[in-house]
Enzyme design. Structure first.
Site, PDB file in Angstrom:
ATOM      1  N   HIS A  98       0.800  -1.172  -0.037  1.00  0.00           N
ATOM      2  CA  HIS A  98      -0.214  -0.069  -0.166  1.00  0.00           C
ATOM      3  C   HIS A  98       0.849   1.333   0.061  1.00  0.00           C
ATOM      4  CE1 HIS A  98      -3.223   2.736   1.078  1.00  0.00           C
ATOM      5  NE2 HIS A  98      -4.033   2.040   0.842  1.00  0.00           N
ATOM      6  N   ASP A 111      -8.109  -5.482   0.063  1.00  0.00           N
ATOM      7  CA  ASP A 111      -8.343  -6.498  -0.870  1.00  0.00           C
ATOM      8  C   ASP A 111      -7.790  -7.669  -0.791  1.00  0.00           C
ATOM      9  OD1 ASP A 111     -10.080  -4.298  -2.143  1.00  0.00           O
ATOM     10  OD2 ASP A 111      -8.106  -3.542  -2.867  1.00  0.00           O
TER      11      ASP A 111
HETATM   12  N1  CMC Z   1       3.996  -7.671  -5.076  1.00  0.00           N
HETATM   13  C1  CMC Z   1       5.421  -7.414  -5.093  1.00  0.00           C
HETATM   14  N2  CMC Z   1       6.021  -6.249  -5.033  1.00  0.00           N
HETATM   15  C2  CMC Z   1       5.411  -5.188  -4.579  1.00  0.00           C
HETATM   16  C3  CMC Z   1       4.004  -5.010  -4.480  1.00  0.00           C
HETATM   17  C4  CMC Z   1       3.411  -6.266  -4.489  1.00  0.00           C
HETATM   18  N3  CMC Z   1       1.799  -6.432  -4.447  1.00  0.00           N
HETATM   19  N4  CMC Z   1       3.859  -3.670  -4.066  1.00  0.00           N
HETATM   20  C5  CMC Z   1       4.963  -3.120  -4.144  1.00  0.00           C
HETATM   21  N5  CMC Z   1       5.937  -3.792  -4.406  1.00  0.00           N
HETATM   22  C6  CMC Z   1       7.309  -3.681  -4.399  1.00  0.00           C
HETATM   23  C7  CMC Z   1       7.585  -2.684  -5.676  1.00  0.00           C
HETATM   24  O1  CMC Z   1       8.025  -3.361  -6.869  1.00  0.00           O
HETATM   25  C8  CMC Z   1       8.795  -1.984  -5.350  1.00  0.00           C
HETATM   26  O2  CMC Z   1       9.938  -2.793  -5.298  1.00  0.00           O
HETATM   27  P1  CMC Z   1      11.388  -2.098  -5.386  1.00  0.00           P
HETATM   28  O3  CMC Z   1      11.786  -1.157  -4.478  1.00  0.00           O
HETATM   29  O4  CMC Z   1      12.406  -3.431  -5.632  1.00  0.00           O
HETATM   30  O5  CMC Z   1      11.458  -1.481  -6.812  1.00  0.00           O
HETATM   31  C9  CMC Z   1       8.358  -1.672  -3.748  1.00  0.00           C
HETATM   32  O6  CMC Z   1       7.543  -2.774  -3.251  1.00  0.00           O
HETATM   33  C10 CMC Z   1       7.642  -0.472  -3.411  1.00  0.00           C
HETATM   34  O7  CMC Z   1       6.648  -0.466  -4.145  1.00  0.00           O
HETATM   35  P2  CMC Z   1       6.010   0.651  -4.897  1.00  0.00           P
HETATM   36  O8  CMC Z   1       5.588   0.423  -6.269  1.00  0.00           O
HETATM   37  O9  CMC Z   1       6.874   2.038  -4.771  1.00  0.00           O
HETATM   38  O10 CMC Z   1       4.771   1.195  -4.028  1.00  0.00           O
HETATM   39  P3  CMC Z   1       3.517   2.200  -4.420  1.00  0.00           P
HETATM   40  O11 CMC Z   1       3.229   2.883  -3.277  1.00  0.00           O
HETATM   41  O12 CMC Z   1       3.798   3.025  -5.785  1.00  0.00           O
HETATM   42  O13 CMC Z   1       2.334   1.116  -4.909  1.00  0.00           O
HETATM   43  C11 CMC Z   1       0.380  -0.198  -4.649  1.00  0.00           C
HETATM   44  C12 CMC Z   1       1.390   0.960  -3.773  1.00  0.00           C
HETATM   45  C13 CMC Z   1      -0.839  -0.579  -3.694  1.00  0.00           C
HETATM   46  C14 CMC Z   1       0.002   0.363  -6.079  1.00  0.00           C
HETATM   47  C15 CMC Z   1       1.410  -1.545  -4.868  1.00  0.00           C
HETATM   48  O14 CMC Z   1       1.678  -2.126  -3.462  1.00  0.00           O
HETATM   49  C16 CMC Z   1       0.408  -2.745  -5.298  1.00  0.00           C
HETATM   50  O15 CMC Z   1       0.620  -2.537  -6.789  1.00  0.00           O
HETATM   51  N6  CMC Z   1      -0.149  -3.578  -4.832  1.00  0.00           N
HETATM   52  C17 CMC Z   1      -0.969  -4.669  -5.578  1.00  0.00           C
HETATM   53  C18 CMC Z   1      -2.229  -4.082  -5.945  1.00  0.00           C
HETATM   54  C19 CMC Z   1      -3.230  -4.113  -4.628  1.00  0.00           C
HETATM   55  O16 CMC Z   1      -3.422  -4.717  -3.908  1.00  0.00           O
HETATM   56  N7  CMC Z   1      -3.739  -2.635  -4.623  1.00  0.00           N
HETATM   57  C20 CMC Z   1      -4.780  -2.530  -3.557  1.00  0.00           C
HETATM   58  C21 CMC Z   1      -4.408  -1.293  -2.642  1.00  0.00           C
HETATM   59  S1  CMC Z   1      -5.448  -1.104  -1.423  1.00  0.00           S
HETATM   60  C22 CMC Z   1      -7.003  -0.828  -1.998  1.00  0.00           C
HETATM   61  C23 CMC Z   1      -7.069   0.590  -2.675  1.00  0.00           C
HETATM   62  O17 CMC Z   1      -6.468   1.559  -2.100  1.00  0.00           O
HETATM   63  O18 CMC Z   1      -7.676   0.566  -3.551  1.00  0.00           O
END
Ligand code: CMC
Length: 434
Positions: free
Chosen positions: A311, A369
């Site tokens: 998140h 989720d």
């Molecule tokens: N699986 C694998 N790796 C992950 C995941 C995941 N679900 N989420 C983040 N990472 C990794 C990402 O690749 C990055 O790695 P590195 O530092 O090596 O490049 C690191 O963790 C930091 O992640 P980020 O992409 O900078 O995080 P963000 O804040 O931009 O993204 C997120 C947040 C929710 C979009 C992401 O965690 C994600 O895509 N999760 C899966 C989708 C999901 O479950 N979404 C629902 C969110 S809660 C309900 C809502 O708000 O709608």
């Protein structure tokens, strides 16, 4: 907030004698915020923050999240207390009005919402324009946007009474719109709302009932639905809420703004994640396939994510995930589902991921989720409806945030800047000379 800033931060531009002193603003809780509005005037520079990870775009009194502690407050009330003691419409009143209602206020509010549950009869025809297999979110984007063509009497955004009626209409009609999107998919007749039923109960009725039979909503499922709605009601400045605010900042009408919010929610990184979690669990198929799946997730080149994990704000357990995980067990128990292979798989996946260095190092925990899809599936919803249900619940948050923005004297049209990295000015080349 604001005005009375006692501290400031001063930025000096290297190689010049220019500096800018930026006031630090206080919220009631949470980190201080540097007011950078004068930075371009003082220094001639913009700030760069793709994804807005360090930027407060507005002042808000509605929802507070402490991502490190795993705290979520609606108008100051912890989500755990609201989940245990409140109802969705009481939470809707709280979010839209700022305080918990007295019993009389709640009765009036419930009547106000329930009076608006029917759709304009002509909107029925609108559904026929979609293919039978249209995704419910596609239908919802279209039908909610179309509401602005039907309710001209509540479109003046500067009229508080119009804003109030639009809020009632949106909150009231969303369950009907979502339930009809499903009925259209399945080819069953649309069921009209019943105003003698509670909000979640009425939604389950319109979703499940058919005119040929009497249908009694299972009270356990109605309670679970109400809880799921409370948990999804608001989540401060997430992507879809920011979309609603940005659209609203132009003066667009509330129905159009909420339709924009629905479109933004649809993505798998946001509200579409609950649908994606189920798809992922089904694809993994068996506990023995988890290690292989997790290696794929950790492979930088794969673009595979562990859906339902991670998140932007929570770097600890999402408090909603804890509540929904428990509710998930309760609902499966009440429904007599002793062994749900998907739940078993999800629990094992969660256990392994929480002990895996990749996820631990990145502070990736289950979010709401991860479990909402399992509970919704057990309740009989097709996967394609999961995000539509999220949209029904989040409408309360969207409309509260939209109204707060309209009433904010500091509100201006949202208009981010950019670092331009394209070509510098050049002359047009005639086609024959390229
Ligand atoms: N699986 C694998 N790796 C992950 C995941 C995941 N679900 N989420 C983040 N990472 C990794 C990402 O690749 C990055 O790695 P590195 O530092 O090596 O490049 C690191 O963790 C930091 O992640 P980020 O992409 O900078 O995080 P963000 O804040 O931009 O993204 C997120 C947040 C929710 C979009 C992401 O965690 C994600 O895509 N999760 C899966 C989708 C999901 O479950 N979404 C629902 C969110 S809660 C309900 C809502 O708000 O709608």
């Amino acid at each position: 907030m604001s005005g009375s800033a006692k501290r400031s931060v001063t930025i000096t531009l290297d190689g010049s004698n220019k500096s800018s002193t930026l006031p630090l603003l206080d919220g009631t809780i949470g980190p201080q915020v540097a007011d950078i509005r004068r930075i371009y005037g003082d220094l001639g520079i913009f700030t760069y923050d793709p994804g807005y990870g360090a930027t407060a775009a507005c002042e808000s009194k509605i929802t507070y999240i402490d991502g490190d502690q795993g705290i979520l407050l609606y108008r100051g009330y912890p989500i755990e207390q609201l989940a245990e003691h409140s109802s969705f419409l009481e939470v809707a009143y709280l979010l839209t009005n700022g305080e918990l209602p007295t019993p009389a206020q709640l009765r009036d509010y419930e009547m106000g919402v329930l009076r608006h549950t029917m759709l304009h009869e002509q909107l029925r025809q609108f559904y026929n324009g979609f293919r039978r297999d249209a995704h419910p979110m596609a239908v919802m984007c279209g039908v909610v946007g179309a509401l602005s063509a039907f309710y001209h009497d509540s479109l003046d955004i500067n009229n508080p009474e119009h804003r109030k009626i639009s809020a009632f209409r949106l909150i009231a009609k969303m369950p009907t719109i979502a339930a009809w999107a499903h009925k259209y998919n399945s080819g069953q007749p649309f069921m009209y709302p019943r105003n003698d039923l509670g909000y979640a109960e009425n939604f389950l009725y319109m979703f499940n009932a058919v005119p040929a039979e009497t249908y009694k909503v299972n009270p356990i499922l109605a309670k679970a639905m109400d809880l799921i709605m409370i948990l999804h009601a608001d989540h401060e400045q997430n992507a879809s809420t920011s979309t609603v605010r940005l659209s609203g900042s132009t003066g667009a009408n509330p129905f159009a703004c909420i339709a924009a919010g629905i479109a933004s929610l649809w993505g798998p990184a946001h509200g579409g994640a609950n649908e994606a979690v189920l798809k992922m669990l089904t694809e993994i198929g068996h506990v023995r396939n988890i290690p292989e799946f997790l290696s794929e997730v950790k492979d930088k080149g794969s673009h595979t994510k562990l859906m339902g994990f991670g998140h932007r704000v929570y770097k600890n357990y999402d408090p909603r995930a804890k509540i929904i995980q428990k509710a998930c067990h309760d609902v499966l128990g009440e429904l007599g589902i002793k062994d749900d292979p998907l739940l078993d798989l999800a629990l094992e996946l969660e256990k392994i991921a929480l002990n895996d260095k990749y996820f631990v190092d990145r502070k990736l925990y289950p979010n709401v989720d991860f479990y909402s899809g399992i509970i919704l599936k057990a309740m009989g919803f097709p996967t394609s409806m999961f995000t539509a249900l999220f949209a029904v619940s989040r409408t309360v948050g969207w409309i509260s945030q939209w109204a707060e923005m309209i009433e904010d004297p500091e509100q201006r049209i949202g208009r981010p800047r950019q670092i331009y990295t394209g070509p510098t000015q050049r002359d047009y080349i005639p086609p024959g000379q390229r």
